[in-house]
Scaffold this motif. Sequence first.
Motif, PDB file in Angstrom:
ATOM      1  N   VAL A  37     -19.637  15.966  54.180  1.00 31.89           N
ATOM      2  CA  VAL A  37     -19.237  14.529  54.529  1.00 31.89           C
ATOM      3  C   VAL A  37     -20.429  13.753  55.010  1.00 31.89           C
ATOM      4  O   VAL A  37     -21.089  14.364  56.178  1.00 31.89           O
ATOM      5  N   ALA A  38     -20.654  12.737  54.691  1.00 34.15           N
ATOM      6  CA  ALA A  38     -21.645  11.849  55.130  1.00 34.15           C
ATOM      7  C   ALA A  38     -21.320  10.869  56.087  1.00 34.15           C
ATOM      8  O   ALA A  38     -20.067  10.284  55.716  1.00 34.15           O
ATOM      9  N   LEU A  39     -21.453  10.705  57.303  1.00 34.37           N
ATOM     10  CA  LEU A  39     -21.143   9.933  58.291  1.00 34.37           C
ATOM     11  C   LEU A  39     -22.106   8.644  58.325  1.00 34.37           C
ATOM     12  O   LEU A  39     -23.526   8.839  58.583  1.00 34.37           O
ATOM     13  N   MET A  40     -21.625   7.605  57.689  1.00 31.83           N
ATOM     14  CA  MET A  40     -22.690   6.523  57.477  1.00 31.83           C
ATOM     15  C   MET A  40     -22.611   5.409  58.659  1.00 31.83           C
ATOM     16  O   MET A  40     -21.482   5.578  59.287  1.00 31.83           O
ATOM     17  N   GLY A  41     -23.499   4.576  58.778  1.00 33.37           N
ATOM     18  CA  GLY A  41     -23.407   3.426  59.713  1.00 33.37           C
ATOM     19  C   GLY A  41     -24.730   3.149  60.153  1.00 33.37           C
ATOM     20  O   GLY A  41     -25.657   3.796  60.255  1.00 33.37           O
ATOM     21  N   ALA A  42     -24.602   1.978  60.937  1.00 40.56           N
ATOM     22  CA  ALA A  42     -25.917   1.397  61.510  1.00 40.56           C
ATOM     23  C   ALA A  42     -26.110   2.033  62.693  1.00 40.56           C
ATOM     24  O   ALA A  42     -25.488   2.846  63.164  1.00 40.56           O
ATOM     25  N   SER A  43     -27.609   2.156  63.122  1.00 43.73           N
ATOM     26  CA  SER A  43     -27.946   2.774  64.407  1.00 43.73           C
ATOM     27  C   SER A  43     -27.034   2.044  65.637  1.00 43.73           C
ATOM     28  O   SER A  43     -26.840   0.832  65.439  1.00 43.73           O
ATOM     29  N   GLY A  44     -26.550   2.937  66.409  1.00 39.42           N
ATOM     30  CA  GLY A  44     -25.717   2.598  67.573  1.00 39.42           C
ATOM     31  C   GLY A  44     -24.373   2.267  67.369  1.00 39.42           C
ATOM     32  O   GLY A  44     -23.525   1.906  68.129  1.00 39.42           O
ATOM     33  N   CYS A  45     -23.944   2.876  66.057  1.00 35.11           N
ATOM     34  CA  CYS A  45     -22.366   2.679  65.626  1.00 35.11           C
ATOM     35  C   CYS A  45     -21.586   3.699  66.299  1.00 35.11           C
ATOM     36  O   CYS A  45     -20.455   3.699  66.163  1.00 35.11           O
ATOM     37  N   GLY A  46     -22.244   4.851  66.577  1.00 32.54           N
ATOM     38  CA  GLY A  46     -21.391   5.703  67.311  1.00 32.54           C
ATOM     39  C   GLY A  46     -21.209   7.216  66.670  1.00 32.54           C
ATOM     40  O   GLY A  46     -20.847   8.235  66.896  1.00 32.54           O
ATOM     41  N   LEU A  51     -20.578  13.063  66.652  1.00 35.56           N
ATOM     42  CA  LEU A  51     -21.065  14.472  66.609  1.00 35.56           C
ATOM     43  C   LEU A  51     -21.363  15.186  67.847  1.00 35.56           C
ATOM     44  O   LEU A  51     -20.974  16.552  67.995  1.00 35.56           O
ATOM     45  N   LYS A  52     -21.624  14.645  69.013  1.00 34.90           N
ATOM     46  CA  LYS A  52     -22.032  15.268  70.248  1.00 34.90           C
ATOM     47  C   LYS A  52     -20.632  15.515  70.879  1.00 34.90           C
ATOM     48  O   LYS A  52     -20.439  16.615  71.461  1.00 34.90           O
ATOM     49  N   ILE A  53     -19.508  14.850  70.653  1.00 35.37           N
ATOM     50  CA  ILE A  53     -18.059  15.203  71.204  1.00 35.37           C
ATOM     51  C   ILE A  53     -17.546  16.328  70.382  1.00 35.37           C
ATOM     52  O   ILE A  53     -17.124  17.269  70.769  1.00 35.37           O
ATOM     53  N   LEU A  54     -17.967  16.290  69.008  1.00 33.05           N
ATOM     54  CA  LEU A  54     -17.367  17.392  68.127  1.00 33.05           C
ATOM     55  C   LEU A  54     -18.095  18.833  68.580  1.00 33.05           C
ATOM     56  O   LEU A  54     -17.519  19.801  68.336  1.00 33.05           O
ATOM     57  N   SER A  55     -19.445  18.636  68.938  1.00 34.93           N
ATOM     58  CA  SER A  55     -20.054  19.914  69.251  1.00 34.93           C
ATOM     59  C   SER A  55     -20.112  20.313  70.683  1.00 34.93           C
ATOM     60  O   SER A  55     -20.549  21.320  71.080  1.00 34.93           O
ATOM     61  N   GLY A  56     -19.256  19.445  71.381  1.00 36.86           N
ATOM     62  CA  GLY A  56     -18.878  19.792  72.964  1.00 36.86           C
ATOM     63  C   GLY A  56     -20.085  19.516  73.615  1.00 36.86           C
ATOM     64  O   GLY A  56     -20.027  19.692  75.009  1.00 36.86           O
ATOM     65  N   MET A  57     -21.005  18.724  73.403  1.00 37.42           N
ATOM     66  CA  MET A  57     -22.050  18.233  74.277  1.00 37.42           C
ATOM     67  C   MET A  57     -21.597  17.207  74.987  1.00 37.42           C
ATOM     68  O   MET A  57     -22.382  16.832  76.199  1.00 37.42           O
ATOM     69  N   SER A  58     -20.676  16.364  74.794  1.00 35.44           N
ATOM     70  CA  SER A  58     -20.056  15.525  75.334  1.00 35.44           C
ATOM     71  C   SER A  58     -18.608  15.368  75.299  1.00 35.44           C
ATOM     72  O   SER A  58     -18.105  15.948  74.675  1.00 35.44           O
ATOM     73  N   LYS A 195     -18.983  26.368  54.034  1.00 35.39           N
ATOM     74  CA  LYS A 195     -19.150  25.599  55.364  1.00 35.39           C
ATOM     75  C   LYS A 195     -18.753  24.104  55.308  1.00 35.39           C
ATOM     76  O   LYS A 195     -18.637  23.603  54.514  1.00 35.39           O
ATOM     77  N   THR A 196     -18.233  23.820  56.611  1.00 38.52           N
ATOM     78  CA  THR A 196     -17.606  22.508  56.662  1.00 38.52           C
ATOM     79  C   THR A 196     -18.994  21.733  57.434  1.00 38.52           C
ATOM     80  O   THR A 196     -19.418  21.994  58.418  1.00 38.52           O
ATOM     81  N   ILE A 197     -19.361  20.690  56.785  1.00 36.75           N
ATOM     82  CA  ILE A 197     -20.574  19.897  57.258  1.00 36.75           C
ATOM     83  C   ILE A 197     -20.447  18.617  57.255  1.00 36.75           C
ATOM     84  O   ILE A 197     -20.010  17.728  56.464  1.00 36.75           O
ATOM     85  N   ILE A 198     -20.752  18.034  58.505  1.00 28.62           N
ATOM     86  CA  ILE A 198     -20.725  16.548  58.751  1.00 28.62           C
ATOM     87  C   ILE A 198     -22.304  16.126  58.672  1.00 28.62           C
ATOM     88  O   ILE A 198     -22.949  16.624  59.658  1.00 28.62           O
ATOM     89  N   MET A 199     -22.587  15.295  58.027  1.00 30.77           N
ATOM     90  CA  MET A 199     -24.134  14.772  58.257  1.00 30.77           C
ATOM     91  C   MET A 199     -24.005  13.145  58.411  1.00 30.77           C
ATOM     92  O   MET A 199     -23.718  12.475  57.883  1.00 30.77           O
ATOM     93  N   ALA A 200     -24.845  13.054  59.609  1.00 23.97           N
ATOM     94  CA  ALA A 200     -24.921  11.626  59.884  1.00 23.97           C
ATOM     95  C   ALA A 200     -26.052  10.986  59.429  1.00 23.97           C
ATOM     96  O   ALA A 200     -27.027  11.907  59.280  1.00 23.97           O
TER      97      ALA A 200
END
Lengths: 225, 395
Positions: A37-46, A51-58, A195-200
Amino acid sequence: MNKEILVEGLTKTYNVTTNIQTVLDNVDLCIYKGELVALMGASGCGKTTLLKILSGMSEPTKGDVYLRGERVDYSSKKKRLSIRREIVSYIPQTYSLIDEKTIFENTIISVRKKEYKENYYEKVYDILEYLGLDNKAESFPPFLSSGEKQRVTIARALVDDKEIILADEPTGSLDEKNAQNVVWRLKSLAHEYGKTIIMATHDEEMANMCDRKIYMSYGKIKEEK
Amino acid sequence: MLGLIIREVVFSIRKNKILLFILMIQLLAVSIFFRVRDNISFSDDLSLPNGEECEEATYRIIDELVGPAESEFFSHSDAIMRLRVMNNMLKNQDNFSYLEIYDNPCVIISPLIKDEMLDLYESGDTEMNQMIYNGRVTNEVKCLWVDLEAVDYYRLKCQKGSFWDDGNNKSFLPIVLGSDYKDIFSIGDIVDGYSPFDGEIKYIVNGFLEKGAFCMYHGSVKNLDRYVVAPLIKLSNEKSDEENDAFQDRIYHLFKVNGVIISKDSLQRVDEVIKEICDECGITPASTVILESDTQNKVIEQKKEYMGNLLNLLIVSSLIFSIVSVLIFPHIYIGRNRQYFNILWDNGFSLLEVNAIVCITLSIPLILCVMICGKMLWLLIILLIVTCVELRVIN
């Protein structure tokens, strides 16, 4: 299809002095197993925050995250760390390679799983071969192209054999050819190895190569294609 | 995590090629220093005094009474008397001191003698030194035959007991044993044996030398720990006419004229004096004098030791430098590398774990360093003290 990643009402706010800044606003998301899955959006859109929340960093301010069917408990650091240890591999924006180590050493730098004691080297070489890096195993990062460097970080994510890969703009600093190569590798990982992949990314062309595109804007999911 | 730490330690050592190069150079230097230290040799010429007057030096007398010359000399009925006169003249010279000293094995009958004490131990022929005679184990052991002047000159001291005095009884031959004999005999023990001058004899243990006692003999340092030090005294009648006794008499008197001379005169001057004595005593061919220069040899030995210690200092310093370089400096790199932190953090290592990895990878080599270098520093201090003392002695 298995819902590998399920996000419900995810909100993340930051207190900046007296202002409350909302970075993610009531995000709902569902990613299936074997999907790129491609996670699209301008810089600063979240994108990175998600991704950090999904990976547990936040940790989220509100909402629930389910990884592989289980609700993620963000209540302690230990539990958050266990996400990256057991379920999620995180590929950062930067290459994060140590120039003094060989590609092989960079790949295994964070390995600590006991099962890798058996056929350890064979497994790592298989991964490097899969990513077209087998002949570079003993080379050092400064002698690699930017595409190859990014593939090393992907190799590192694969060594731990986790089911979910979160890649934060892996093609951001690559030329078109190298970027396509990286995305193609990620796609084959998703399709061949489940594999399940999210790519920002903010690159439309790269996003077009993915199975699905999710657009974000100002912390919200705008559109899915 | 331990595997990761070990991997990082090995990596940091392996990857620092400059440091490895330094290590190789240091190891090379160390091996060269070792080799040089083991082979420090000074030319014999250095010990030869050239002028008429020189510092007190030691000369060795070697008779030339061998083969036909020996037969010819001992065919004279007064041969023993001539040797006795020569010995007296040597002892009564004003311009030099004469020491009776001769290295020749004696026989001790005891099953407790160790191989190291046997005369031919160093050449590996110990079986030639040991035999069972009449059911008793006879051992041909290292023995230094000396008079009390030689004991004084070489400053030989007993740790236990004492040397003999001139008034010793004539029933037993008093002996002083090297420190290695302490476990075997005690003071006052009567030991059966044979002496080259008296044949079957009983020794009495008068004392034990200090550990590490030594003397210069024929140009080399002789460690006396495994030696028997015996008086150059003949217990049996010196004027016996029996053939066997006559032979023992010859040996005895030859030993007594093959000692060493301490003199400030040059080699040529001493040689002239010895020739005069020999002519006077009717001993032809005249005895030959060979310079040994014990005093100078001692200085040379001290210099050798000093040089050896200097090299030891270099070796120890090099090793300390190598160890510090190889073990500590590479780890500073790990500690400073933010990428390393980030990678581990991205892969689920907690901050505590990351810090632990870095701290342990730093502290293990540090602890090793402190342990090894601490020991070496202690050695270094000891060597420095020894070297300073030696330098003062030489000066």
